[in-house]
Enzyme design. Structure first.
Site, PDB file in Angstrom:
ATOM      1  N   THR A  88      41.269  49.707  34.461  1.00  0.00           N
ATOM      2  CA  THR A  88      41.072  49.004  35.590  1.00  0.00           C
ATOM      3  C   THR A  88      39.727  49.630  36.326  1.00  0.00           C
ATOM      4  O   THR A  88      39.874  51.226  36.581  1.00  0.00           O
ATOM      5  CB  THR A  88      41.703  48.048  36.562  1.00  0.00           C
ATOM      6  OG1 THR A  88      41.556  47.572  38.277  1.00  0.00           O
ATOM      7  CG2 THR A  88      42.965  50.445  37.543  1.00  0.00           C
ATOM      8  N   GLU A 140      38.652  39.919  30.159  1.00  0.00           N
ATOM      9  CA  GLU A 140      39.264  39.175  30.831  1.00  0.00           C
ATOM     10  C   GLU A 140      38.886  37.476  30.560  1.00  0.00           C
ATOM     11  O   GLU A 140      38.741  36.880  30.076  1.00  0.00           O
ATOM     12  CB  GLU A 140      39.249  38.727  32.221  1.00  0.00           C
ATOM     13  CG  GLU A 140      39.333  39.812  32.448  1.00  0.00           C
ATOM     14  CD  GLU A 140      39.894  40.060  33.985  1.00  0.00           C
ATOM     15  OE1 GLU A 140      39.952  39.304  34.722  1.00  0.00           O
ATOM     16  OE2 GLU A 140      39.363  41.059  34.397  1.00  0.00           O
ATOM     17  N   ASP A 170      46.985  41.489  37.242  1.00  0.00           N
ATOM     18  CA  ASP A 170      46.086  40.537  36.757  1.00  0.00           C
ATOM     19  C   ASP A 170      46.604  39.452  37.914  1.00  0.00           C
ATOM     20  O   ASP A 170      48.067  39.920  37.725  1.00  0.00           O
ATOM     21  CB  ASP A 170      45.575  40.034  35.789  1.00  0.00           C
ATOM     22  CG  ASP A 170      44.769  39.260  35.881  1.00  0.00           C
ATOM     23  OD1 ASP A 170      43.128  39.760  35.795  1.00  0.00           O
ATOM     24  OD2 ASP A 170      44.449  37.881  36.042  1.00  0.00           O
TER      25      ASP A 170
HETATM   26  P1  IMP Z   1      41.825  40.169  39.439  1.00  0.00           P
HETATM   27  O1  IMP Z   1      43.919  40.657  39.381  1.00  0.00           O
HETATM   28  O2  IMP Z   1      41.437  41.639  39.433  1.00  0.00           O
HETATM   29  O3  IMP Z   1      41.152  39.358  39.191  1.00  0.00           O
HETATM   30  O4  IMP Z   1      41.946  40.185  41.274  1.00  0.00           O
HETATM   31  C1  IMP Z   1      42.229  38.884  41.596  1.00  0.00           C
HETATM   32  C2  IMP Z   1      40.987  38.333  42.683  1.00  0.00           C
HETATM   33  O5  IMP Z   1      42.012  38.874  43.578  1.00  0.00           O
HETATM   34  C3  IMP Z   1      39.854  39.824  42.805  1.00  0.00           C
HETATM   35  O6  IMP Z   1      39.078  38.954  43.635  1.00  0.00           O
HETATM   36  C4  IMP Z   1      40.675  40.457  44.055  1.00  0.00           C
HETATM   37  O7  IMP Z   1      40.107  41.115  45.183  1.00  0.00           O
HETATM   38  C5  IMP Z   1      41.856  39.481  44.272  1.00  0.00           C
HETATM   39  N1  IMP Z   1      43.074  40.401  44.485  1.00  0.00           N
HETATM   40  C6  IMP Z   1      44.150  40.914  43.464  1.00  0.00           C
HETATM   41  N2  IMP Z   1      44.474  41.656  44.497  1.00  0.00           N
HETATM   42  C7  IMP Z   1      44.974  41.185  45.720  1.00  0.00           C
HETATM   43  C8  IMP Z   1      44.984  42.722  47.176  1.00  0.00           C
HETATM   44  O8  IMP Z   1      46.538  42.926  46.741  1.00  0.00           O
HETATM   45  N3  IMP Z   1      45.194  41.402  48.567  1.00  0.00           N
HETATM   46  C9  IMP Z   1      44.066  40.477  48.619  1.00  0.00           C
HETATM   47  N4  IMP Z   1      43.510  40.102  47.268  1.00  0.00           N
HETATM   48  C10 IMP Z   1      43.514  40.835  46.213  1.00  0.00           C
END
Ligand code: IMP
Length: 190
Positions: A7, A36, A65
């Site tokens: 990550t 992704e 994710d």
């Molecule tokens: P990804 O898992 O990195 O694709 O996250 C998708 C979106 O959700 C991104 O904009 C992250 O910043 C947001 N996100 C992921 N995990 C969290 C969390 O625990 N709290 C708030 N936003 C999150």
């Protein structure tokens, strides 16, 4: 045991470490990236990413994710949470929900975070572990902690951004990583 977490998000690494360290698992970040998929199901995104990263690194890996599903917006932004955050962000979500009241006229501000941990070793099928938490979208951003949607997602009146360490006891990620840790324990690896 040590596990490589692929990550670029250091907040996720901090949270995964807080959740896994007490269970005897050391999280090691690797920022090598993975493709992704644009899929409707975050579990498919995590499984594909984990398989790709395991092949690239030639070792066991996890990826994670997250999707955000807002009920009154019919599940938007769902698996596209990252794109929506990067484009309209929290102010855009709050604007979209300006006229939506809790529990009035069948409308509500409830929302669910889904976190999927994808685990893979080279040459085997990926395995996924899901954690979800339901809360509501606040009327305004509150709190300085966490990241992403944390200031606008609240549980029992407290936003994830205001919770400090407590987020790691109640969040979607707390649940998905706990399931993963239990599975490792069951394999006798911890
Ligand atoms: P990804 O898992 O990195 O694709 O996250 C998708 C979106 O959700 C991104 O904009 C992250 O910043 C947001 N996100 C992921 N995990 C969290 C969390 O625990 N709290 C708030 N936003 C999150």
């Amino acid at each position: 045991m040590k596990i490589t977490f692929v990550t670029g998000n250091s907040h996720k690494v901090e949270e995964a470490t807080a959740i896994c360290a007490p269970r005897g698992i050391t999280i090691v970040q690797n920022d090598c990236g993975y493709p992704e998929l644009q899929e409707d199901d975050v579990a498919l995104v995590a499984a594909y990413g984990a398989a790709h990263a395991a092949d690239r690194l030639g070792s066991a890996v996890i990826v994670e994710d997250t999707g955000l599903y807002i009920d009154s917006l019919r599940g938007f932004p769902g698996p596209y949470a990252a794109y929506v955050y990067d484009t309209i962000g929290n102010p855009g979500i709050l604007a979209l929900m300006r006229d939506i009241d809790d529990g009035v006229g069948g409308n509500d501000r409830s929302a669910t975070f889904r976190s999927i941990v994808g685990y893979c070793e080279p040459g085997i099928e990926p395995i996924t572990f899901e954690g979800a938490v339901t809360g509501r979208i606040a009327y305004a951003g509150v709190g300085e902690g966490g990241f992403g949607y944390d200031p606008i997602f609240e549980i029992d009146g407290v936003t994830l951004a205001s919770m400090g360490e407590e987020k790691n006891n109640v969040s979607h990620r707390a649940k998905s990583f706990a399931k993963f840790a239990d599975w490792l324990f069951g394999r006798g690896e911890v």
